[in-house]
Design a protein around this motif. Structure first.
Motif, PDB file in Angstrom:
ATOM      1  N   PRO A 159       2.387  -4.298   4.959  1.00 34.04           N
ATOM      2  CA  PRO A 159       1.874  -3.815   3.675  1.00 34.04           C
ATOM      3  C   PRO A 159       0.385  -4.125   3.575  1.00 34.04           C
ATOM      4  O   PRO A 159      -0.053  -5.245   3.858  1.00 34.04           O
ATOM      5  CB  PRO A 159       2.678  -4.610   2.649  1.00 34.04           C
ATOM      6  CG  PRO A 159       3.055  -5.876   3.369  1.00 34.04           C
ATOM      7  CD  PRO A 159       3.238  -5.485   4.811  1.00 34.04           C
ATOM      8  N   MET A 160      -0.416  -3.123   3.208  1.00 34.73           N
ATOM      9  CA  MET A 160      -1.846  -3.357   3.052  1.00 34.73           C
ATOM     10  C   MET A 160      -2.177  -3.896   1.666  1.00 34.73           C
ATOM     11  O   MET A 160      -3.265  -4.358   1.398  1.00 34.73           O
ATOM     12  CB  MET A 160      -2.623  -2.060   3.311  1.00 34.73           C
ATOM     13  CG  MET A 160      -2.488  -1.538   4.735  1.00 34.73           C
ATOM     14  SD  MET A 160      -3.218  -2.648   5.987  1.00 34.73           S
ATOM     15  CE  MET A 160      -1.745  -3.410   6.697  1.00 34.73           C
ATOM     16  N   THR A 161      -1.209  -3.803   0.761  1.00 33.34           N
ATOM     17  CA  THR A 161      -1.326  -4.375  -0.580  1.00 33.34           C
ATOM     18  C   THR A 161      -0.051  -5.162  -0.825  1.00 33.34           C
ATOM     19  O   THR A 161       0.752  -5.366   0.069  1.00 33.34           O
ATOM     20  CB  THR A 161      -1.478  -3.273  -1.649  1.00 33.34           C
ATOM     21  OG1 THR A 161      -0.264  -2.516  -1.701  1.00 33.34           O
ATOM     22  CG2 THR A 161      -2.642  -2.339  -1.311  1.00 33.34           C
ATOM     23  N   ASN A 162       0.140  -5.594  -2.037  1.00 27.74           N
ATOM     24  CA  ASN A 162       1.373  -6.323  -2.371  1.00 27.74           C
ATOM     25  C   ASN A 162       2.485  -5.375  -2.819  1.00 27.74           C
ATOM     26  O   ASN A 162       3.451  -5.804  -3.448  1.00 27.74           O
ATOM     27  CB  ASN A 162       1.092  -7.350  -3.481  1.00 27.74           C
ATOM     28  CG  ASN A 162       0.242  -8.494  -2.975  1.00 27.74           C
ATOM     29  OD1 ASN A 162       0.394  -8.925  -1.838  1.00 27.74           O
ATOM     30  ND2 ASN A 162      -0.671  -8.978  -3.812  1.00 27.74           N
ATOM     31  N   ASN A 163       2.340  -4.089  -2.506  1.00 32.09           N
ATOM     32  CA  ASN A 163       3.321  -3.091  -2.914  1.00 32.09           C
ATOM     33  C   ASN A 163       4.501  -3.124  -1.946  1.00 32.09           C
ATOM     34  O   ASN A 163       4.526  -2.414  -0.942  1.00 32.09           O
ATOM     35  CB  ASN A 163       2.671  -1.707  -2.932  1.00 32.09           C
ATOM     36  CG  ASN A 163       3.536  -0.692  -3.644  1.00 32.09           C
ATOM     37  OD1 ASN A 163       4.535  -1.039  -4.261  1.00 32.09           O
ATOM     38  ND2 ASN A 163       3.160   0.571  -3.544  1.00 32.09           N
ATOM     39  N   ILE A 164       5.482  -3.961  -2.251  1.00 33.33           N
ATOM     40  CA  ILE A 164       6.646  -4.168  -1.391  1.00 33.33           C
ATOM     41  C   ILE A 164       7.912  -3.956  -2.206  1.00 33.33           C
ATOM     42  O   ILE A 164       8.059  -4.490  -3.301  1.00 33.33           O
ATOM     43  CB  ILE A 164       6.646  -5.595  -0.798  1.00 33.33           C
ATOM     44  CG1 ILE A 164       5.385  -5.834   0.036  1.00 33.33           C
ATOM     45  CG2 ILE A 164       7.898  -5.836   0.041  1.00 33.33           C
ATOM     46  CD1 ILE A 164       5.242  -7.267   0.519  1.00 33.33           C
ATOM     47  N   ASP A 165       8.816  -3.148  -1.665  1.00 33.77           N
ATOM     48  CA  ASP A 165      10.115  -2.963  -2.321  1.00 33.77           C
ATOM     49  C   ASP A 165      10.932  -4.234  -2.084  1.00 33.77           C
ATOM     50  O   ASP A 165      11.180  -4.616  -0.937  1.00 33.77           O
ATOM     51  CB  ASP A 165      10.828  -1.751  -1.708  1.00 33.77           C
ATOM     52  CG  ASP A 165      12.099  -1.386  -2.463  1.00 33.77           C
ATOM     53  OD1 ASP A 165      12.835  -2.303  -2.875  1.00 33.77           O
ATOM     54  OD2 ASP A 165      12.361  -0.178  -2.623  1.00 33.77           O
ATOM     55  N   PRO A 166      11.383  -4.897  -3.155  1.00 38.87           N
ATOM     56  CA  PRO A 166      12.148  -6.143  -2.989  1.00 38.87           C
ATOM     57  C   PRO A 166      13.446  -5.958  -2.208  1.00 38.87           C
ATOM     58  O   PRO A 166      13.991  -6.932  -1.673  1.00 38.87           O
ATOM     59  CB  PRO A 166      12.417  -6.597  -4.423  1.00 38.87           C
ATOM     60  CG  PRO A 166      12.244  -5.371  -5.266  1.00 38.87           C
ATOM     61  CD  PRO A 166      11.195  -4.553  -4.573  1.00 38.87           C
ATOM     62  N   ASN A 167      13.929  -4.725  -2.126  1.00 37.68           N
ATOM     63  CA  ASN A 167      15.132  -4.474  -1.336  1.00 37.68           C
ATOM     64  C   ASN A 167      14.844  -4.485   0.165  1.00 37.68           C
ATOM     65  O   ASN A 167      15.764  -4.665   0.970  1.00 37.68           O
ATOM     66  CB  ASN A 167      15.736  -3.117  -1.708  1.00 37.68           C
ATOM     67  CG  ASN A 167      16.271  -3.088  -3.126  1.00 37.68           C
ATOM     68  OD1 ASN A 167      17.017  -3.968  -3.525  1.00 37.68           O
ATOM     69  ND2 ASN A 167      15.877  -2.075  -3.884  1.00 37.68           N
ATOM     70  N   TYR A 168      13.573  -4.280   0.525  1.00 35.95           N
ATOM     71  CA  TYR A 168      13.179  -4.228   1.935  1.00 35.95           C
ATOM     72  C   TYR A 168      11.887  -5.034   2.118  1.00 35.95           C
ATOM     73  O   TYR A 168      10.811  -4.484   2.384  1.00 35.95           O
ATOM     74  CB  TYR A 168      12.970  -2.769   2.383  1.00 35.95           C
ATOM     75  CG  TYR A 168      14.004  -1.817   1.842  1.00 35.95           C
ATOM     76  CD1 TYR A 168      15.325  -1.878   2.293  1.00 35.95           C
ATOM     77  CD2 TYR A 168      13.679  -0.888   0.855  1.00 35.95           C
ATOM     78  CE1 TYR A 168      16.293  -1.028   1.780  1.00 35.95           C
ATOM     79  CE2 TYR A 168      14.632  -0.025   0.341  1.00 35.95           C
ATOM     80  CZ  TYR A 168      15.943  -0.104   0.803  1.00 35.95           C
ATOM     81  OH  TYR A 168      16.902   0.738   0.294  1.00 35.95           O
ATOM     82  N   PRO A 169      11.970  -6.346   1.989  1.00 32.48           N
ATOM     83  CA  PRO A 169      10.757  -7.174   1.995  1.00 32.48           C
ATOM     84  C   PRO A 169      10.124  -7.370   3.367  1.00 32.48           C
ATOM     85  O   PRO A 169       8.963  -7.781   3.454  1.00 32.48           O
ATOM     86  CB  PRO A 169      11.256  -8.509   1.426  1.00 32.48           C
ATOM     87  CG  PRO A 169      12.715  -8.552   1.782  1.00 32.48           C
ATOM     88  CD  PRO A 169      13.186  -7.129   1.690  1.00 32.48           C
TER      89      PRO A 169
END
Length: 237
Positions: A159-169
């Motif tokens: 991830p280039m930002t903190n935009n992460i799906d909590p289901n797929y960390p």
């Protein structure tokens, strides 16, 4: 796991790119990603875009780039090529001419960049396999597009930002999900792959291959270091 190395076609010259492809192969690169420099590379960073601009200033004739790619393929018979092309470049070359070139040279795996979905569909219908890019945060529309595509999946490795799906960390979670929905084609990861540690992480996550770009492009003026770096990266696969 495959090591996929990016080659800026035409930078600094087409002949130098052909020479560099042989260095890649001899050092252990499994697959070469080779581009058609775009006059409007709107998704590229400054580094890659600058190389494309310089290439086109040296040679603006796309037929020469086709000849160069054909030579790269002929001179590296054991190393598959992935062709990267923007929609604006395909349109300038001419859709029929571009497809004919790819099919005649056995270049059926393609990274297509652009919003012209009609052109993309026609390329697929003509027999080309178009990759599908999926960002790390796994947006549903991109995952669905990957499921319906006919080419490999190009998955963002970090991830280039903190935009992460909590289901797929993690990358492993992302890859596992893509496989769980029925994707059996290769999943290659790129963006953020810079060193051996990154490659080992990708391998442990279940990736089928890794893209390495600027890390090796910046070493083109030092052949010995470039060769050594590719060998080390390959050893991590």
């Amino acid at each position: 796991m495959k090591l996929i190395c990016y080659l800026s076609n035409g930078y600094p010259t087409i002949e130098k790119s052909i020479e560099m492809s042989r260095i890649y192969t001899e050092a252990g690169c499994d697959v070469i990603e080779v581009d058609f420099p775009s006059r409007n590379p709107y998704l590229e960073g400054e580094f890659i875009a600058g190389r494309m601009k310089s290439a086109l200033e040296n040679c603006s004739d796309y037929s020469k780039y086709m000849e160069g790619i054909a030579r790269i393929k002929d001179e590296n018979p054991g190393t598959p090529l992935l062709v990267l092309a923007y929609d604006n470049t395909v349109e300038e070359i001419g859709e029929e001419a571009f497809v004919r070139f790819c099919l005649e040279n056995g270049l059926t795996d393609m990274i297509y960049v652009g919003d012209n979905m009609g052109l993309q569909k026609r390329l697929i219908d003509s027999g080309l396999k178009i990759s599908c890019y999926v960002q790390f945060h796994m947006p549903e529309n991109e995952v669905e597009a990957a499921r319906n595509s006919n080419g490999f999946v190009y998955l963002q490795a970090k991830p280039m930002t903190n935009n992460i799906d909590p289901n797929y960390p993690t990358l492993k979670d992302c890859i596992s999900h893509l496989k769980s929905i029925g994707i059996e084609r290769e999943i290659y990861v790129g963006v953020g792959i810079r060193d051996e540690e990154d490659i080992r992480m990708a391998r442990g996550s279940g990736a089928d291959g890794v893209f390495v770009g600027s890390t090796i492009l910046k070493l083109h003026d030092n052949t010995a270091l470039l060769t050594d770096t590719i060998r080390k990266l390959k050893s991590a696969t």
